[in-house]
Design an enzyme around this catalytic site. Structure first.
Site, mmCIF file in Angstrom:
data_model
loop_
_atom_site.group_PDB
_atom_site.id
_atom_site.type_symbol
_atom_site.label_atom_id
_atom_site.label_comp_id
_atom_site.label_asym_id
_atom_site.label_seq_id
_atom_site.Cartn_x
_atom_site.Cartn_y
_atom_site.Cartn_z
ATOM 1 N NE ARG A 120 -3.890 -1.040 0.234
ATOM 2 C CZ ARG A 120 -4.997 -1.284 0.925
ATOM 3 N NH1 ARG A 120 -4.990 -2.164 1.876
ATOM 4 N NH2 ARG A 120 -6.115 -0.653 0.667
ATOM 5 C CG ASP A 128 -4.405 -0.726 -3.172
ATOM 6 O OD1 ASP A 128 -4.807 -1.885 -2.962
ATOM 7 O OD2 ASP A 128 -4.264 0.118 -2.277
ATOM 8 C CB SER A 131 -7.655 0.937 -2.922
ATOM 9 O OG SER A 131 -6.784 1.085 -1.852
ATOM 10 C CE1 TYR A 226 -4.169 -2.834 5.260
ATOM 11 C CE2 TYR A 226 -1.782 -3.044 5.094
ATOM 12 C CZ TYR A 226 -3.043 -3.088 4.509
ATOM 13 O OH TYR A 226 -3.160 -3.387 3.183
HETATM 14 P P1 NAD Z 1 -8.684 -2.234 6.399
HETATM 15 O O1 NAD Z 1 -9.686 -2.828 5.468
HETATM 16 O O2 NAD Z 1 -7.540 -3.066 6.840
HETATM 17 O O3 NAD Z 1 -9.465 -1.730 7.714
HETATM 18 C C1 NAD Z 1 -10.536 -0.822 7.604
HETATM 19 C C2 NAD Z 1 -10.426 0.230 8.680
HETATM 20 O O4 NAD Z 1 -10.780 -0.366 9.939
HETATM 21 C C3 NAD Z 1 -9.038 0.823 8.864
HETATM 22 O O5 NAD Z 1 -9.111 2.217 8.707
HETATM 23 C C4 NAD Z 1 -8.667 0.416 10.281
HETATM 24 O O6 NAD Z 1 -7.881 1.392 10.947
HETATM 25 C C5 NAD Z 1 -10.025 0.282 10.929
HETATM 26 N N1 NAD Z 1 -10.023 -0.512 12.166
HETATM 27 C C6 NAD Z 1 -9.344 -1.652 12.436
HETATM 28 N N2 NAD Z 1 -9.574 -2.052 13.705
HETATM 29 C C7 NAD Z 1 -10.457 -1.168 14.227
HETATM 30 C C8 NAD Z 1 -11.093 -1.053 15.495
HETATM 31 N N3 NAD Z 1 -10.857 -1.903 16.485
HETATM 32 N N4 NAD Z 1 -11.941 -0.020 15.688
HETATM 33 C C9 NAD Z 1 -12.188 0.878 14.704
HETATM 34 N N5 NAD Z 1 -11.612 0.819 13.491
HETATM 35 C C10 NAD Z 1 -10.756 -0.185 13.256
HETATM 36 O O7 NAD Z 1 -8.133 -0.855 5.833
HETATM 37 P P2 NAD Z 1 -7.853 -0.439 4.339
HETATM 38 O O8 NAD Z 1 -9.017 0.239 3.778
HETATM 39 O O9 NAD Z 1 -7.309 -1.613 3.614
HETATM 40 O O10 NAD Z 1 -6.714 0.646 4.553
HETATM 41 C C11 NAD Z 1 -5.602 0.334 5.376
HETATM 42 C C12 NAD Z 1 -4.527 1.368 5.269
HETATM 43 O O11 NAD Z 1 -3.920 1.375 4.002
HETATM 44 C C13 NAD Z 1 -4.971 2.770 5.508
HETATM 45 O O12 NAD Z 1 -3.970 3.429 6.258
HETATM 46 C C14 NAD Z 1 -5.030 3.379 4.163
HETATM 47 O O13 NAD Z 1 -4.885 4.797 4.209
HETATM 48 C C15 NAD Z 1 -3.838 2.709 3.558
HETATM 49 N N6 NAD Z 1 -3.934 2.697 2.104
HETATM 50 C C16 NAD Z 1 -2.844 3.079 1.370
HETATM 51 C C17 NAD Z 1 -2.920 3.036 -0.013
HETATM 52 C C18 NAD Z 1 -1.775 3.399 -0.850
HETATM 53 O O14 NAD Z 1 -1.024 4.296 -0.523
HETATM 54 N N7 NAD Z 1 -1.577 2.683 -1.962
HETATM 55 C C19 NAD Z 1 -4.078 2.619 -0.629
HETATM 56 C C20 NAD Z 1 -5.153 2.261 0.156
HETATM 57 C C21 NAD Z 1 -5.059 2.267 1.526
#
Ligand code: NAD
Length: 376
Positions: A120, A128, A131, A226
């Site tokens: 990510r 990605d 996403s 994460y």
């Molecule tokens: P995910 O599907 O792993 O989780 C969804 C959300 O649930 C996350 O925001 C996480 O913090 C939250 N979460 C987990 N446990 C929790 C709890 N106990 N209570 C409340 N919330 C909770 O997340 P995702 O959508 O796959 O994204 C993960 C990370 O990757 C993020 O930081 C996102 O910004 C980053 N990201 C980066 C890129 C990139 O740069 N290519 C692209 C997409 C996402």
């Protein structure tokens, strides 16, 4: 190189590549074989693939001729014996769920590129798939909730009186959660949001959501952005606050996940029992156990008048655009793996290629897959 597009099995409606992306592959010097009827459920017909320059053949032929096989989900286990050593499989993997499948693939000398392991990072953003698919899920989850809810989402002032806007509670503001906030706000709902990562507060606020902060959340820079498992004290405090907000809500969209682990339980049975009858919970974390204690994966249940939808496969319900996004992400990944003559070159010193390669040369490669599967 010859790329083979496999037809998905089971309930999956998406296809890894649509005809539009076949055209791009051809321009990259790649030959494309497509399994008969592979795109049918994503509304792409065999003749559309042919017009784009692909050759339609049966599954046996795709498997025997292709250098790389592309699919949305890993090919079924029975297929593994028909693959040949050195052949490359590229799909979403879910390493923890498919640990036995992956071990068989490794022993057979296959190279497995796991699209859910693409790092990510900013450079990998255009590749990605997680996403892209989370964007579809967040969007569809809000629409599903709006259509089930016995109330309006927006505020209405009419001759028949004033209708208050619906209250939507979003658990987890990752990609799906942020998309859900945007769509719920567009439909006029009032939105409140929980997350354990303080970094998302600004994004939530800029989309018009209210971020509810719970003090004492554990964050770890080494987790690559994460979330990480929280302390018992934090969990208790968070559950109490979520309970207060859920009782007032009409809709809960639950998206919280911790990679490689069971989803955190955030909505307890007692909370659901106190929610308003007619309210709706959409649990997008259902396939990893769900954020609601009562969620059943793949089922719609009603408890005390509350609808609980355990659904993690919304992208399959929107197969045209989901396949389009999926295919574009794959093309962007292939662009860093294919030379100017259309040959596959897996440069393992490239962090994206290394991070995406689950197994190669009978060895586990990706650090994340090793961590997830506890491989030294
Ligand atoms: P995910 O599907 O792993 O989780 C969804 C959300 O649930 C996350 O925001 C996480 O913090 C939250 N979460 C987990 N446990 C929790 C709890 N106990 N209570 C409340 N919330 C909770 O997340 P995702 O959508 O796959 O994204 C993960 C990370 O990757 C993020 O930081 C996102 O910004 C980053 N990201 C980066 C890129 C990139 O740069 N290519 C692209 C997409 C996402």
């Amino acid at each position: 190189m010859i790329i083979g597009i496999l037809k998905e099995t089971g309930n999956e409606n998406r296809v890894a590549i649509l005809p539009g992306e076949v055209t791009v592959l051809k321009k990259m010097g790649i030959e494309v074989l497509v399994e008969l009827h592979a795109g049918e459920r994503a509304f792409a017909e065999d003749k559309d693939f042919q017009t784009a320059g692909a050759v339609i053949v049966d599954r046996k032929e795709v498997i025997s001729q292709a250098t790389m096989l592309l699919s949305v989900n890993p090919p079924v286990e029975v297929d593994i014996n028909s693959f040949r050593e050195g052949q490359v499989l590229c799909s979403v993997l879910n390493p923890v769920e498919n640990i036995n499948w992956l071990e068989k693939a490794r022993l057979r000398g296959l190279t497995v590129l796991a699209l859910d392991l693409v790092p990510r990072t900013s450079r990998a953003q255009a590749m990605d798939i997680l996403s892209s698919m989370a964007t579809v899920s967040g969007y569809k989850a809000v629409l599903a909730a709006a259509s089930l809810l016995p109330r309006f989402f927006p505020m209405f002032m009419s001759a028949a009186g004033t209708i208050k806007p619906a209250k939507v509670l979003i658990l987890g503001a990752g990609v799906a959660g942020l998309q859900a906030i945007a769509i719920a706000r567009k439909l006029g709902a009032v939105v409140e949001v929980f997350d354990v990562r303080s970094a998302v507060k600004e994004e939530v606020t800029s989309l018009g959501g209210k971020f509810i902060e719970v003090e004492g959340a554990k964050e770890n820079a080494a987790a690559g952005g994460y979330a990480v498992e929280q302390t018992e004290e934090f969990k208790k405090k968070q559950q109490e606050l979520i309970q207060q907000r859920a009782i007032a809500a009409d809709v809960v969209i639950a998206t919280a996940q911790i990679p490689g682990r069971k989803a955190p339980i955030l909505l307890m049975k007692e909370t659901v029992n106190s929610m308003k009858p007619g309210s709706v919970i959409i649990d997008l974390a259902a396939s990893t156990g769900g954020n609601c204690e009562l969620t059943e994966n793949g089922k719609n249940i009603v408890v005390h008048g509350v609808n609980i939808i355990g659904k993690s496969d919304y992208p399959s319900d929107m197969p045209s655009d989901a396949s389009k996004m999926f295919g574009c992400n794959i093309i962007n990944l292939l662009k860093i793996m294919v030379d100017k003559d259309g040959r596959l070159v897996l440069n393992m010193s490239d962090d994206i290629i290394n991070g995406t390669t689950a197994v190669h040369d009978k060895k586990y490669i990706s650090q994340r897959v090793k961590q997830m599967l506890n491989i030294k």
